[in-house]
Design an enzyme around this catalytic site. Structure first.
Site, PDB file in Angstrom:
ATOM      1  CG  HIS A 219      -2.214   0.708   1.005  1.00 41.48           C
ATOM      2  ND1 HIS A 219      -2.620   1.771   1.777  1.00 41.48           N
ATOM      3  CD2 HIS A 219      -3.186   0.525   0.071  1.00 41.48           C
ATOM      4  CE1 HIS A 219      -3.793   2.212   1.352  1.00 41.48           C
ATOM      5  NE2 HIS A 219      -4.160   1.478   0.313  1.00 41.48           N
ATOM      6  CE  LYS A 221      -1.782   4.619  -1.291  1.00 43.35           C
ATOM      7  NZ  LYS A 221      -2.469   4.535   0.009  1.00 43.35           N
ATOM      8  CG  ASP A 226      18.582  11.858  -9.586  1.00 42.32           C
ATOM      9  OD1 ASP A 226      18.489  10.819 -10.256  1.00 42.32           O
ATOM     10  OD2 ASP A 226      18.560  13.005 -10.083  1.00 42.32           O
TER      11      ASP A 226
END
Length: 285
Positions: A219, A221, A226
């Site tokens: 779940h 996100k 870089d």
């Protein structure tokens, strides 16, 4: 420092003005030595500098300068000093803005916008931008800002997203991959097969994708650009979330937070290695 000295017939008793010239000594002026001639247009023609003898050709100019008085030279010196100081401050502020770490919060839903110009510029820097035939405006929105942050990647982009069905974000990630940026993507096994999912498209483009193999949802996100910039929040990378939901995204350049999320990504990436998959329960034949 630039020293301007007026003596003799021009200034009467004489006076000296010291003007700070960027490029001399240390401080904000380092690197701007071309300004060292700022005093060249300040002193009045006529008398030789620093009390030397005046040439006959300079006599008419000296007489005019004498009539003008010392105020003109002082005003010119002050104006030049002020202009140089303002230039130094502006350059210092610009450098500080470029150097300071990113701190940005994006709120969704984002109004519909066209990001074709952003993608075209990233694909061919410096090339003329052709107008897009779509009816959507190309303005500054939460989505366009998110795309800009992603397009700033030069070496790597690590993505850990629950659902990924936004075509614009998929094109952004695919463009980075084609540009040579190493892209790794972790997603949820159940939602990677949802209608409109972009995972198959990204896999077909050659991007490494790994997914979970257990019953719980992957779940997370977040994205790491870089290994220096963290993008995280409640936003699923879906058109529904971007255009309709109340969502938030935090963009930060903070080494401590980036390291924590990078460590989590590396742990999940190794756990979801296909070499570790177990397709049959223990004891089965």
């Amino acid at each position: 420092m630039c020293r301007i000295r007026c003596k003799g017939s021009v200034c009467g008793a004489g006076f000296a003005v010291r003007v700070a010239v960027p490029g001399e000594g240390s401080g904000f002026g380092e690197g701007f030595g071309a300004w060292g001639r700022v005093g060249a247009g300040i002193s009045e023609p006529g008398p030789a500098p620093c009390g030397g003898r005046s040439s006959p050709q300079a006599a008419p100019a000296s007489a005019a300068a004498a009539r003008a008085g010392p105020g003109r030279a002082m005003r010119a010196a002050g104006a030049a000093l002020a202009a140089a100081a303002v230039s130094v401050v502006l350059l210092a502020v610009a450098a500080w803005r470029r150097a300071r770490p990113v701190r940005e919060v994006l709120f969704f839903p984002s109004r519909p916008c066209c990001i074709e110009a952003l993608l075209a510029e990233a694909a061919e820097p410096g090339a003329p931008v052709r107008p897009c035939p779509c009816p959507l405006p190309s303005g500054d929105t939460a989505l366009s800002r998110l795309v800009r942050r992603l397009l700033s990647a030069r070496r790597s982009l690590d993505l850990c997203v629950f659902a990924f069905s936004c075509p614009q974000l998929a094109r952004t990630v695919q463009l980075l991959h084609h540009r040579g940026v190493r892209v790794r993507l972790v997603t949820d096994a159940q939602y990677m097969g949802m209608h409109g999912s972009q995972i198959g498209r990204l896999r077909h483009a050659g991007i490494q994708v790994r997914h979970d193999q257990h019953s719980g949802y992957m779940h997370h996100k977040f994205a790491i650009v870089d290994r220096r910039m963290l993008i995280t929040g409640s936003l699923n990378w879906t058109a529904q979330a971007i255009q309709s939901n109340r969502e938030n995204v935090l963009v930060v350049e903070d080494a401590e937070y980036v390291k924590a999320f990078q460590d989590e990504f590396e742990r999940i990436w190794e756990e979801y290695n296909p070499a570790n998959y177990k397709f049959f329960p223990k004891g089965s034949k």
